[in-house]
Motif scaffolding. Sequence first.
Motif, PDB file in Angstrom:
ATOM      1  N   SER A  24       0.826  -1.209   0.000  1.00  0.00           N
ATOM      2  CA  SER A  24       0.000   0.000   0.000  1.00  0.00           C
ATOM      3  C   SER A  24       0.860   1.259   0.000  1.00  0.00           C
ATOM      4  O   SER A  24       0.592   2.205  -0.746  1.00  0.00           O
ATOM      5  CB  SER A  24      -0.930  -0.011   1.209  1.00  0.00           C
ATOM      6  N   ILE A  25       1.894   1.275   0.823  1.00  0.00           N
ATOM      7  CA  ILE A  25       2.784   2.436   0.881  1.00  0.00           C
ATOM      8  C   ILE A  25       3.499   2.623  -0.453  1.00  0.00           C
ATOM      9  O   ILE A  25       3.562   3.736  -0.976  1.00  0.00           O
ATOM     10  CB  ILE A  25       3.787   2.297   2.045  1.00  0.00           C
ATOM     11  N   ARG A  26       4.031   1.540  -1.020  1.00  0.00           N
ATOM     12  CA  ARG A  26       4.712   1.650  -2.322  1.00  0.00           C
ATOM     13  C   ARG A  26       3.760   2.164  -3.392  1.00  0.00           C
ATOM     14  O   ARG A  26       4.108   3.039  -4.180  1.00  0.00           O
ATOM     15  CB  ARG A  26       5.274   0.290  -2.734  1.00  0.00           C
ATOM     16  N   LEU A  33       6.554  10.752  -3.311  1.00  0.00           N
ATOM     17  CA  LEU A  33       7.744  11.024  -2.499  1.00  0.00           C
ATOM     18  C   LEU A  33       9.053  10.661  -3.183  1.00  0.00           C
ATOM     19  O   LEU A  33      10.103  11.167  -2.805  1.00  0.00           O
ATOM     20  CB  LEU A  33       7.662  10.252  -1.172  1.00  0.00           C
ATOM     21  N   GLY A  34       8.996   9.748  -4.136  1.00  0.00           N
ATOM     22  CA  GLY A  34      10.204   9.240  -4.761  1.00  0.00           C
ATOM     23  C   GLY A  34      10.561   7.881  -4.181  1.00  0.00           C
ATOM     24  O   GLY A  34      10.074   7.477  -3.125  1.00  0.00           O
ATOM     25  N   GLU A  35      11.437   7.181  -4.876  1.00  0.00           N
ATOM     26  CA  GLU A  35      11.745   5.803  -4.501  1.00  0.00           C
ATOM     27  C   GLU A  35      12.472   5.679  -3.164  1.00  0.00           C
ATOM     28  O   GLU A  35      12.099   4.851  -2.318  1.00  0.00           O
ATOM     29  CB  GLU A  35      12.578   5.145  -5.603  1.00  0.00           C
ATOM     30  N   ILE A  36      13.492   6.485  -2.929  1.00  0.00           N
ATOM     31  CA  ILE A  36      14.282   6.340  -1.696  1.00  0.00           C
ATOM     32  C   ILE A  36      13.464   6.698  -0.448  1.00  0.00           C
ATOM     33  O   ILE A  36      13.438   5.919   0.514  1.00  0.00           O
ATOM     34  CB  ILE A  36      15.599   7.120  -1.781  1.00  0.00           C
ATOM     35  N   THR A  38      10.303   6.507  -0.092  1.00  0.00           N
ATOM     36  CA  THR A  38       9.287   5.471   0.043  1.00  0.00           C
ATOM     37  C   THR A  38       9.906   4.206   0.624  1.00  0.00           C
ATOM     38  O   THR A  38       9.318   3.572   1.504  1.00  0.00           O
ATOM     39  CB  THR A  38       8.607   5.178  -1.308  1.00  0.00           C
ATOM     40  N   ARG A  39      11.094   3.849   0.177  1.00  0.00           N
ATOM     41  CA  ARG A  39      11.790   2.684   0.746  1.00  0.00           C
ATOM     42  C   ARG A  39      12.041   2.870   2.235  1.00  0.00           C
ATOM     43  O   ARG A  39      11.885   1.934   3.016  1.00  0.00           O
ATOM     44  CB  ARG A  39      13.117   2.446   0.041  1.00  0.00           C
ATOM     45  N   ARG A  40      12.430   4.072   2.616  1.00  0.00           N
ATOM     46  CA  ARG A  40      12.657   4.348   4.044  1.00  0.00           C
ATOM     47  C   ARG A  40      11.363   4.192   4.843  1.00  0.00           C
ATOM     48  O   ARG A  40      11.357   3.639   5.936  1.00  0.00           O
ATOM     49  CB  ARG A  40      13.214   5.758   4.233  1.00  0.00           C
ATOM     50  N   LEU A  41      10.297   4.702   4.293  1.00  0.00           N
ATOM     51  CA  LEU A  41       8.992   4.609   4.954  1.00  0.00           C
ATOM     52  C   LEU A  41       8.585   3.141   5.125  1.00  0.00           C
ATOM     53  O   LEU A  41       8.147   2.728   6.206  1.00  0.00           O
ATOM     54  CB  LEU A  41       7.947   5.378   4.144  1.00  0.00           C
ATOM     55  N   VAL A  42       8.743   2.352   4.080  1.00  0.00           N
ATOM     56  CA  VAL A  42       8.421   0.921   4.154  1.00  0.00           C
ATOM     57  C   VAL A  42       9.311   0.242   5.181  1.00  0.00           C
ATOM     58  O   VAL A  42       8.844  -0.536   6.013  1.00  0.00           O
ATOM     59  CB  VAL A  42       8.551   0.246   2.765  1.00  0.00           C
ATOM     60  N   SER A  43      10.595   0.554   5.149  1.00  0.00           N
ATOM     61  CA  SER A  43      11.536  -0.060   6.094  1.00  0.00           C
ATOM     62  C   SER A  43      11.167   0.245   7.534  1.00  0.00           C
ATOM     63  O   SER A  43      11.223  -0.624   8.406  1.00  0.00           O
ATOM     64  CB  SER A  43      12.950   0.436   5.789  1.00  0.00           C
ATOM     65  N   THR A  44      10.752   1.466   7.794  1.00  0.00           N
ATOM     66  CA  THR A  44      10.402   1.879   9.152  1.00  0.00           C
ATOM     67  C   THR A  44       9.042   1.339   9.581  1.00  0.00           C
ATOM     68  O   THR A  44       8.906   0.787  10.671  1.00  0.00           O
ATOM     69  CB  THR A  44      10.359   3.420   9.238  1.00  0.00           C
ATOM     70  N   GLN A  45       8.041   1.495   8.745  1.00  0.00           N
ATOM     71  CA  GLN A  45       6.663   1.193   9.130  1.00  0.00           C
ATOM     72  C   GLN A  45       6.245  -0.269   8.953  1.00  0.00           C
ATOM     73  O   GLN A  45       5.289  -0.705   9.579  1.00  0.00           O
ATOM     74  CB  GLN A  45       5.688   2.079   8.339  1.00  0.00           C
ATOM     75  N   CYS A  46       6.947  -0.995   8.101  1.00  0.00           N
ATOM     76  CA  CYS A  46       6.492  -2.339   7.740  1.00  0.00           C
ATOM     77  C   CYS A  46       7.419  -3.444   8.210  1.00  0.00           C
ATOM     78  O   CYS A  46       7.284  -4.593   7.788  1.00  0.00           O
ATOM     79  CB  CYS A  46       6.316  -2.438   6.231  1.00  0.00           C
TER      80      CYS A  46
END
Length: 164
Positions: A24-26, A33-36, A38-46
Amino acid sequence: MQLVDVRGAEAAEATKISRLLADSIRGSYTEILGEIPTRRLVSTQCSLPRIRAEIEIPGGAPGWLGWLVATGSDDELLGVAAGGVPVPGEGEVYALAVTPDARGTGIGEALLTAASARMRAFGATEQRVTLASDQDPALPFYAHVGFTPLPPTRLTAIRLSRVI
């Protein structure tokens, strides 16, 4: 409205919750937001260890009310939500995600209704959610269910609230 069961998450569902939230975040934020970021957000939240620990917190941590899941008749995970009451009187929606095929069927509203009931039981009289951008694709959903904008707390976020 699709027939769903909304209930507290079980530890065995942590992997499914992590995947659904990450997808969902991706899908929502990569273009915004851009790829990087978004990756940080996924890494933190998921993070699977994080979600597993959040499900297994006995009785919940102060302000944390846990994960909810929405499942269909075949026990398929259709949506997830998490929230709490971090400040007296203010509920906070930390996460709300629905599978792409189940969007627009009332599952998001069912999850929000269940999360709101939990928050009210812990003294919340209003609810907030922070979105990553004013272009967030969830903004129309939150407006539809009665959230209104608050002044931004940082340049890249939009905060909404409603009375519950």
